[in-house]
Design a protein around this motif. Sequence first.
Motif, mmCIF file in Angstrom:
data_model
loop_
_atom_site.group_PDB
_atom_site.id
_atom_site.type_symbol
_atom_site.label_atom_id
_atom_site.label_comp_id
_atom_site.label_asym_id
_atom_site.label_seq_id
_atom_site.Cartn_x
_atom_site.Cartn_y
_atom_site.Cartn_z
ATOM 1 N N LEU A 1 -3.280 14.628 -9.026
ATOM 2 C CA LEU A 1 -3.664 13.217 -8.952
ATOM 3 C C LEU A 1 -4.514 12.807 -10.132
ATOM 4 C CD1 LEU A 1 -4.550 12.844 -5.166
ATOM 5 C CD2 LEU A 1 -2.330 12.670 -6.292
ATOM 6 N N GLY A 2 -4.136 11.688 -10.728
ATOM 7 C CA GLY A 2 -4.938 11.057 -11.766
ATOM 8 C C GLY A 2 -5.735 9.930 -11.155
ATOM 9 N N ASN A 3 -5.961 8.907 -11.950
ATOM 10 C CA ASN A 3 -6.760 7.760 -11.523
ATOM 11 C C ASN A 3 -6.050 6.888 -10.507
ATOM 12 O OD1 ASN A 3 -8.780 8.451 -13.338
ATOM 13 N ND2 ASN A 3 -7.912 7.203 -14.974
ATOM 14 N N LEU A 4 -6.853 6.206 -9.699
ATOM 15 C CA LEU A 4 -6.344 5.132 -8.858
ATOM 16 C C LEU A 4 -5.956 3.996 -9.792
ATOM 17 C CD1 LEU A 4 -5.914 3.800 -6.063
ATOM 18 C CD2 LEU A 4 -8.309 3.057 -6.191
ATOM 19 N N LEU A 5 -4.710 3.517 -9.699
ATOM 20 C CA LEU A 5 -4.207 2.482 -10.602
ATOM 21 C C LEU A 5 -4.182 1.095 -9.972
ATOM 22 C CD1 LEU A 5 -1.138 4.467 -11.974
ATOM 23 C CD2 LEU A 5 -3.338 4.111 -13.119
ATOM 24 N N TYR A 6 -3.746 1.026 -8.719
ATOM 25 C CA TYR A 6 -3.537 -0.263 -8.062
ATOM 26 C C TYR A 6 -4.011 -0.203 -6.623
ATOM 27 C CZ TYR A 6 -0.057 -0.937 -11.785
ATOM 28 O OH TYR A 6 0.586 -1.038 -12.989
ATOM 29 N N ILE A 7 -4.489 -1.350 -6.146
ATOM 30 C CA ILE A 7 -4.675 -1.594 -4.718
ATOM 31 C C ILE A 7 -3.854 -2.842 -4.434
ATOM 32 C CG2 ILE A 7 -6.275 -2.131 -2.855
ATOM 33 C CD1 ILE A 7 -8.483 -0.797 -4.586
ATOM 34 N N GLN A 8 -2.941 -2.719 -3.499
ATOM 35 C CA GLN A 8 -2.041 -3.835 -3.185
ATOM 36 C C GLN A 8 -2.213 -4.208 -1.714
ATOM 37 O OE1 GLN A 8 2.570 -4.915 -3.948
ATOM 38 N NE2 GLN A 8 2.244 -2.882 -3.223
ATOM 39 N N GLN A 9 -2.320 -5.506 -1.446
ATOM 40 C CA GLN A 9 -2.464 -6.019 -0.088
ATOM 41 C C GLN A 9 -1.323 -6.998 0.160
ATOM 42 O OE1 GLN A 9 -5.934 -8.498 0.390
ATOM 43 N NE2 GLN A 9 -6.074 -8.049 2.572
ATOM 44 N N PHE A 10 -0.583 -6.783 1.243
ATOM 45 C CA PHE A 10 0.564 -7.657 1.518
ATOM 46 C C PHE A 10 0.965 -7.586 2.980
ATOM 47 C CE2 PHE A 10 2.058 -3.513 0.275
ATOM 48 C CZ PHE A 10 3.169 -3.247 1.065
ATOM 49 N N SER A 11 1.737 -8.563 3.427
ATOM 50 C CA SER A 11 2.320 -8.493 4.766
ATOM 51 C C SER A 11 3.701 -7.868 4.614
ATOM 52 C CB SER A 11 2.388 -9.871 5.415
ATOM 53 O OG SER A 11 3.195 -10.722 4.651
ATOM 54 N N SER A 12 4.100 -7.133 5.649
ATOM 55 C CA SER A 12 5.311 -6.342 5.526
ATOM 56 C C SER A 12 6.034 -6.227 6.855
ATOM 57 C CB SER A 12 4.934 -4.942 5.021
ATOM 58 O OG SER A 12 5.929 -4.017 5.273
ATOM 59 N N PRO A 13 7.354 -6.414 6.847
ATOM 60 C CA PRO A 13 8.114 -6.181 8.086
ATOM 61 C C PRO A 13 7.954 -4.741 8.572
ATOM 62 C CG PRO A 13 9.471 -7.305 6.461
ATOM 63 C CD PRO A 13 8.200 -6.914 5.773
ATOM 64 N N ARG A 14 7.935 -3.787 7.648
ATOM 65 C CA ARG A 14 7.758 -2.384 8.039
ATOM 66 C C ARG A 14 6.383 -2.173 8.663
ATOM 67 N NH1 ARG A 14 8.764 3.263 4.889
ATOM 68 N NH2 ARG A 14 8.781 4.439 6.811
ATOM 69 N N GLY A 15 5.367 -2.834 8.104
ATOM 70 C CA GLY A 15 4.032 -2.734 8.687
ATOM 71 C C GLY A 15 4.008 -3.281 10.101
ATOM 72 N N ARG A 16 4.721 -4.382 10.336
ATOM 73 C CA ARG A 16 4.786 -4.946 11.687
ATOM 74 C C ARG A 16 5.449 -3.969 12.653
ATOM 75 N NH1 ARG A 16 5.110 -9.503 8.551
ATOM 76 N NH2 ARG A 16 7.365 -9.549 8.386
ATOM 77 N N GLN A 17 6.411 -3.182 12.178
ATOM 78 C CA GLN A 17 7.040 -2.168 13.027
ATOM 79 C C GLN A 17 6.018 -1.129 13.474
ATOM 80 O OE1 GLN A 17 10.155 -0.543 10.602
ATOM 81 N NE2 GLN A 17 11.536 -2.248 10.972
ATOM 82 N N HIS A 18 4.999 -0.904 12.655
ATOM 83 C CA HIS A 18 3.947 0.053 12.983
ATOM 84 C C HIS A 18 2.790 -0.633 13.707
ATOM 85 C CE1 HIS A 18 5.528 3.536 10.780
ATOM 86 N NE2 HIS A 18 6.026 2.644 9.962
#
Length: 155
Positions: free
Chosen positions: A67-84
């Motif tokens: 593992l290198g550096n943390l590059l991105y933090i992404q926040q979004f709504s997702s159909p897959r997330g709703r399944q969980h």
Amino acid sequence: MDQPYRRITVRGLAVLDGRVLAVQHATADGSPAPYWALPGGGLDAGERLEQGLVRELIEETGITPRLGNLLYIQQFSSPRGRQHGAPEQLEFIYHITNAQDYLHVDLSTTTHGQHELSRCEFIDPHTHTLLPDFLRTDPLPTAGSTAPVRVISYL
């Protein structure tokens, strides 16, 4: 018990000769999904980000990432997330520094590859549908990259 509001996921970004390591998930009928994604997945309860990413990459590719550096933090709504049970997803994307180790991934030897994934290979992010889609336009990280973490929100 209440369902979580937000699903937390971790992904790895390995770059080799301008191409990105990506997985193509298998659909319910076993055919390849119409898109590619960075390898990774959801954290287990109480799991640290880095631990979860190492576990997920081993499950999907059979290879231990550096593992290198943390590059991105992404926040979004997702159909897959709703399944969980979580309508919002918070994703942490780390640079994987041992990209060359992923040149020959054999999905038949991995725990997830046999039932979740169709393919795993390096692809050109400009000619394939790759998620997250901002990778089509963002500069890809290089060895020793020290760029600040980029926060992206689609809410």
